[in-house]
Design an enzyme around this catalytic site. Structure first.
Site, PDB file in Angstrom:
ATOM      1  N   HIS A 247       0.828  -1.152  -0.092  1.00 22.09           N
ATOM      2  CA  HIS A 247       0.067   0.002   0.086  1.00 22.09           C
ATOM      3  C   HIS A 247       0.726   1.026  -0.043  1.00 22.09           C
ATOM      4  O   HIS A 247       2.064   1.236   0.787  1.00 22.09           O
ATOM      5  CB  HIS A 247      -1.039  -0.124   1.321  1.00 22.09           C
ATOM      6  CG  HIS A 247      -1.703  -1.236   1.309  1.00 22.09           C
ATOM      7  ND1 HIS A 247      -3.109  -1.269   0.797  1.00 22.09           N
ATOM      8  CD2 HIS A 247      -1.700  -2.397   1.902  1.00 22.09           C
ATOM      9  CE1 HIS A 247      -3.508  -2.338   0.760  1.00 22.09           C
ATOM     10  NE2 HIS A 247      -2.762  -3.021   1.677  1.00 22.09           N
TER      11      HIS A 247
ATOM     12  N   ALA B 200      -5.962   2.192  13.276  1.00 19.28           N
ATOM     13  CA  ALA B 200      -5.074   3.281  13.747  1.00 19.28           C
ATOM     14  C   ALA B 200      -3.720   3.552  13.662  1.00 19.28           C
ATOM     15  O   ALA B 200      -3.357   4.755  13.964  1.00 19.28           O
ATOM     16  CB  ALA B 200      -5.697   3.094  15.284  1.00 19.28           C
TER      17      ALA B 200
ATOM     18  N   HIS C 293      -3.039 -12.557   0.010  1.00 15.87           N
ATOM     19  CA  HIS C 293      -3.165 -13.376   1.121  1.00 15.87           C
ATOM     20  C   HIS C 293      -3.698 -14.928   1.043  1.00 15.87           C
ATOM     21  O   HIS C 293      -2.922 -15.664   0.868  1.00 15.87           O
ATOM     22  CB  HIS C 293      -4.207 -12.900   2.084  1.00 15.87           C
ATOM     23  CG  HIS C 293      -3.902 -11.588   2.575  1.00 15.87           C
ATOM     24  ND1 HIS C 293      -2.673 -11.180   3.145  1.00 15.87           N
ATOM     25  CD2 HIS C 293      -4.599 -10.124   2.435  1.00 15.87           C
ATOM     26  CE1 HIS C 293      -2.521 -10.172   3.534  1.00 15.87           C
ATOM     27  NE2 HIS C 293      -3.738  -9.536   3.253  1.00 15.87           N
TER      28      HIS C 293
ATOM     29  N   ASP D 157       2.531  -3.903   4.350  1.00 14.29           N
ATOM     30  CA  ASP D 157       2.583  -2.647   4.797  1.00 14.29           C
ATOM     31  C   ASP D 157       3.843  -2.485   5.583  1.00 14.29           C
ATOM     32  O   ASP D 157       4.229  -2.738   6.891  1.00 14.29           O
ATOM     33  CB  ASP D 157       1.469  -2.467   6.125  1.00 14.29           C
ATOM     34  CG  ASP D 157       0.128  -2.351   5.259  1.00 14.29           C
ATOM     35  OD1 ASP D 157      -0.147  -1.351   4.757  1.00 14.29           O
ATOM     36  OD2 ASP D 157      -0.728  -3.350   5.500  1.00 14.29           O
TER      37      ASP D 157
ATOM     38  N   GLN E 167       4.099  -0.592   9.063  1.00 12.23           N
ATOM     39  CA  GLN E 167       3.682  -1.400  10.149  1.00 12.23           C
ATOM     40  C   GLN E 167       4.481  -2.593  10.715  1.00 12.23           C
ATOM     41  O   GLN E 167       4.411  -3.074  11.836  1.00 12.23           O
ATOM     42  CB  GLN E 167       2.285  -1.674   9.924  1.00 12.23           C
ATOM     43  CG  GLN E 167       1.170  -0.687  10.396  1.00 12.23           C
ATOM     44  CD  GLN E 167       1.023   0.056   9.166  1.00 12.23           C
ATOM     45  OE1 GLN E 167       1.069   0.062   7.966  1.00 12.23           O
ATOM     46  NE2 GLN E 167       0.486   1.391   9.604  1.00 12.23           N
TER      47      GLN E 167
END
Length: 822
Positions: A374, A448, A665, A721, A724
């Site tokens: 992303h 978040a 996935h 990501d 993250q």
């Protein structure tokens, strides 16, 4: 009585050499007085090929008759002298190197005293000595094949003298130890179950081929040829234009790197067609003129109707619960896994040797594509921290957003002052964008993490394309990430940007952002991700019905296709967009199936979110019409590559089987053997992100990627990501590194994953990007489509994958061909 089924390891054949009596050991199974062995129907383990001269279940040639544990009585012949001469040569060689060979058959913990290369040379000599004389080629033909004859064998038999000039690359497959099953019944299930399963599987493959053809997405050539063999006289209703195959070329003739592109935003503007565009029941229809629109006569851009899709979905959902079919698919998947283990055991050294023989190329300098990443999180947390500090220092006085009153603008310094922070205070820990154990099965907490320091305002300033600054800061950090890809040279990415469907001008703003800030790299292509957030928009009265989202998502693209000058920036930007993605938390509760009573999108006004398969179908339907329209105009087309199978019901995977070219996935396939087998037979690409799954849904050691890879599914590694989940400057290499360490992947496995990532990626074929990376011959099947000098993937592995797929397809199609109405 049916013939016995046996396991055959096809390799070195010395069956043509008789064994004299004085060479028999005391422990041999026969006595000198025995005339023969009685026939037996038991399943035998044989080393060699079957007696027919052809390895069953393989397109590779045999090497002669089998060498069995059952040794017949030896009769003297004129070949004894030849054998004595060869045996003498081998014995002399053994005596000369007796000291070094002492450790050849040693305990597993002892280290051999000579390198692998000497072993390979010795085995090659033994192979040459064991070959029958009739395998020798004429001298003039040997000149043509001197580079390949040492490692390859003809796959179509030995050519006659008048055919010696007709040698082609795909007439050869590499020498390696093949594992196949001999006998008439090799399925492992009763014939009735085999016929039952074959009928369902073939019908499922037909369904996918039809859906892919109608949307102009890809379908594997080999599976398509098996399907066409059942209907030789039938003409496909909507055939897809075949790819023109090219021949293999050397690096000197066809370089590894594509030529640099000039101005990326220079593009041809086609004339305005003046077609009429109207949305009807959720799908945009294209009419030749206003009169045709009034008479409901759209252009012939076919796609399956909603009722047809619902019917096919129900058929597949019934199939995945069918007992005999589940048993059959589970056994075949278990067989594929075990067969790969044997292949790896027997051929790992040969694969490594083939990689060593390739000059310059290794895992680090072959092309890899991050097929699932992303854009808003394509940088690591340290990169984002440095960028925020640098921007606060150099551009602190720029206005970046509106204040709390919604009127007065705020500078970047004022934003941080309101947070009572300075550039010196910022740390990676304070950013708090990295996932930890608290995000496991908590998708809300994961979302978040996109907010630096927990502030949505900072996300809007730094990670959005549509904000007060026009996405200026986001463009800068994306270009820095692109520079990292260009510096690494061999890494590429398919970044995902969001179109929410809330307003009609989203496409214009996104395209303007890309063109204005020159956000382009040869190493990057774009996918458009569509969050499934209808219920949120509806609750805020941003839209009236579900069709508004579809209109906002697709109508600007149709208009840019009809008249490129009506949306010039969109037209420029679309040439680097390769497809669409559907994203959100799959574990949200929903009704996975809908029936004919479900309202059409223009009538869907409920506050409840439509199910996943509903979203996917209407994205597919509009993409099908759009692809026909754009192909007609000579423009690039798009594919559907949704997030699928990460969590939630397995019906998501059924929808993707029908509608999507690739998925991301695919974790839930491990629970559904029928779908997993169908994904294998259809060679559907699966972009897997083990580190992402480890933080959200599935512990790393339980990830099914190594099983998928062993069975032959087309899987690739991706990062999802990096912001993250990753720590280093090269997150894709970090993903490969951890996978290799945890699952003990070989160098050949890593190169196979890399090649898969390029094949399933959307980097273009027409402008020959993939031809440079994989070779101009990459569209061919099997070994003929592999160029080890570019991919570093041994032909042995490619041949094994191709032959195994052909065997599996033949296993089910032979029953349907024999009993088409079973």
């Amino acid at each position: 009585m049916a013939k016995a089924t046996g396991v055959t390891i096809v390799g070195i054949d010395v069956s043509h050499l008789p064994v004299p009596k004085h060479h028999r050991r005391n422990g041999d199974l026969e006595s000198e007085d025995d005339d023969s062995f009685p026939p037996s129907d038991s399943s035998d383990i044989e080393f060699g090929s079957d007696t027919t001269g052809k390895a069953k279940g393989s397109e590779s040639p045999s090497y002669g008759s089998p060498t069995s544990f059952k040794i017949p009585k030896i009769r003297h012949s004129h070949l004894d002298d030849t054998y004595e001469e060869m045996a003498g040569t081998l014995l002399l060689q053994k005596t000369a190197s007796q000291a070094s060979i002492a450790n050849e058959i040693s305990a597993p913990y002892e280290v051999p005293q000579f390198p692998i290369e000497q072993l390979e040379t010795k085995l090659a000599l033994q192979r040459q000595l064991s070959k029958p004389n009739n395998n020798k080629k004429p001298p003039d033909n040997r000149m043509k094949e001197d580079a390949r004859s040492a490692q390859y064998e003809p796959s179509v038999g030995i050519p006659e003298e008048d055919e010696t000039d007709k040698v082609d690359d795909h007439d050869y497959v590499p020498y390696f130890q093949r594992v196949s099953v001999s006998g008439e019944d090799t399925s492992g299930v009763p014939y009735d179950d085999l016929a039952h399963a074959s009928k369902y599987l073939v019908n499922s493959l037909r369904l996918r081929e039809s859906y892919m053809a109608k949307s102009r997405q890809s379908f594997p050539n080999i599976t398509s040829r098996f399907l066409s063999s059942l209907d030789e006289n039938a003409v496909p209703a909507h055939p897809v234009t075949e790819v023109q195959h090219e021949d293999r070329k050397t690096i000197a003739e066809h370089p590894f790197h594509p030529p640099p592109k000039g101005n990326p935003w220079e593009v041809e503007f086609q004339p305005n067609l003046g077609y009429t565009l109207r949305f009807e029941k959720g799908v945009c229809q294209v009419y030749g003129n206003e009169e045709a629109a009034n008479n409901q006569i759209p252009n012939d851009y076919p796609f399956p109707g909603l009722s047809e899709y619902i019917r096919d979905m129900k058929i597949l959902c019934y199939m995945i619960a069918d007992g005999p079919l589940k048993s059959f698919c589970f056994k075949r998947l278990s067989y594929l896994f075990s067969k790969y283990q044997l292949h790896s055991l027997l051929n790992e050294v040969q694969e490594l040797t083939a990689q060593k023989d390739v000059p310059h190329r290794d895992f680090y300098n072959i092309r890899k594509v991050d097929t699932h990443i992303h854009a808003a999180s394509c940088m690591n947390q340290k990169h984002l921290l440095r960028f925020i500090k640098k921007t606060l220092k150099n551009h602190g006085d720029e206005h970046v957003c509106l204040g709390d009153d919604g009127k007065s603008p705020m500078s970047l310094k004022q934003v941080f002052q309101s947070l009572k922070l300075t550039a010196y205070d910022l740390t990676v820990d304070m950013l708090d964008v990295h996932c930890d154990r608290n995000t496991f099965h908590r998708f809300d907490k994961f979302n978040a993490k996109y907010n630096p320091i927990g502030e949505s305002r900072l996300r809007e300033v730094f990670l959005k394309t549509d904000n007060y600054t026009g996405g200026n800061f986001f463009a800068r950090i994306i270009k820095e990430a692109m520079a990292d890809y260009e510096e690494s040279k061999y890494q590429n990415a398919e970044l995902r940007l969001s179109i929410y469907g809330r307003s009609r001008d989203e496409w214009d703003k996104l395209a303007k952002w890309a063109v204005t800030h020159d956000v382009y790299s040869d190493n990057v292509r774009w996918l458009i991700q569509v969050p499934r957030l209808y219920d949120i928009y509806k609750s805020k009265n941003l839209i009236k019905n579900f069709q508004e989202i579809l209109e906002n998502l697709f109508l600007p693209i149709f208009e840019a296709t009809n008249d490129p000058r009506s949306h010039p920036d969109i037209h420029r930007f679309l040439q680097y967009v390769i497809g669409f993605d559907s994203v959100d938390d799959e574990s949200k509760p929903e009704h996975p199936l809908f029936d004919h009573n479900a309202p059409t999108p223009d009538m869907w006004t409920d506050k409840e979110n439509p199910p996943y398969s509903y979203y996917l179908y209407f994205m597919y339907g509009n993409l099908s019409v759009l692809n026909h329209f754009r192909r007609e105009r000579g423009m690039n087309t798009f594919v559907l590559r949704p997030h699928c199978g990460e969590a939630g019901p397995v019906q998501h995977l059924v929808s993707a089987y029908l509608l999507a070219e690739n998925i991301s996935h695919g974790l839930l396939l491990r629970k559904v053997p029928v779908l997993q087998y169908l994904y294998y037979l259809s060679q559907i690409g699966i972009a897997m992100s083990p580190l992402s799954n480890n933080s959200l849904f599935l512990n790393y050691n339980r990830n099914p990627l190594p099983e998928y890879l062993a069975r032959g599914l087309v899987v690739s590694l991706s990062t999802d990501d990096p912001l993250q989940f990753h720590f280093t400057k090269e997150p894709l290499m970090e993903e490969y590194s951890i996978a290799a360490q945890v699952w003990k992947l070989s160098a050949c496995d890593m190169c196979e994953l890399s090649r898969n990532s390029v094949l399933m990626s959307g980097f273009p074929h027409k402008v020959k990007v993939k031809q440079y990376w994989l070779g101009p011959n990459y569209t061919k099947d099997g070994v003929a489509g592999n160029d080890i000098s570019r991919t570093n993937l041994p032909d042995i592995r490619v041949a094994y994958r191709y032959e195994t797929l052909v065997e599996e397809l033949a296993n089910i199609f032979k029953v349907v061909e024999t009993h088409p109405h079973a």
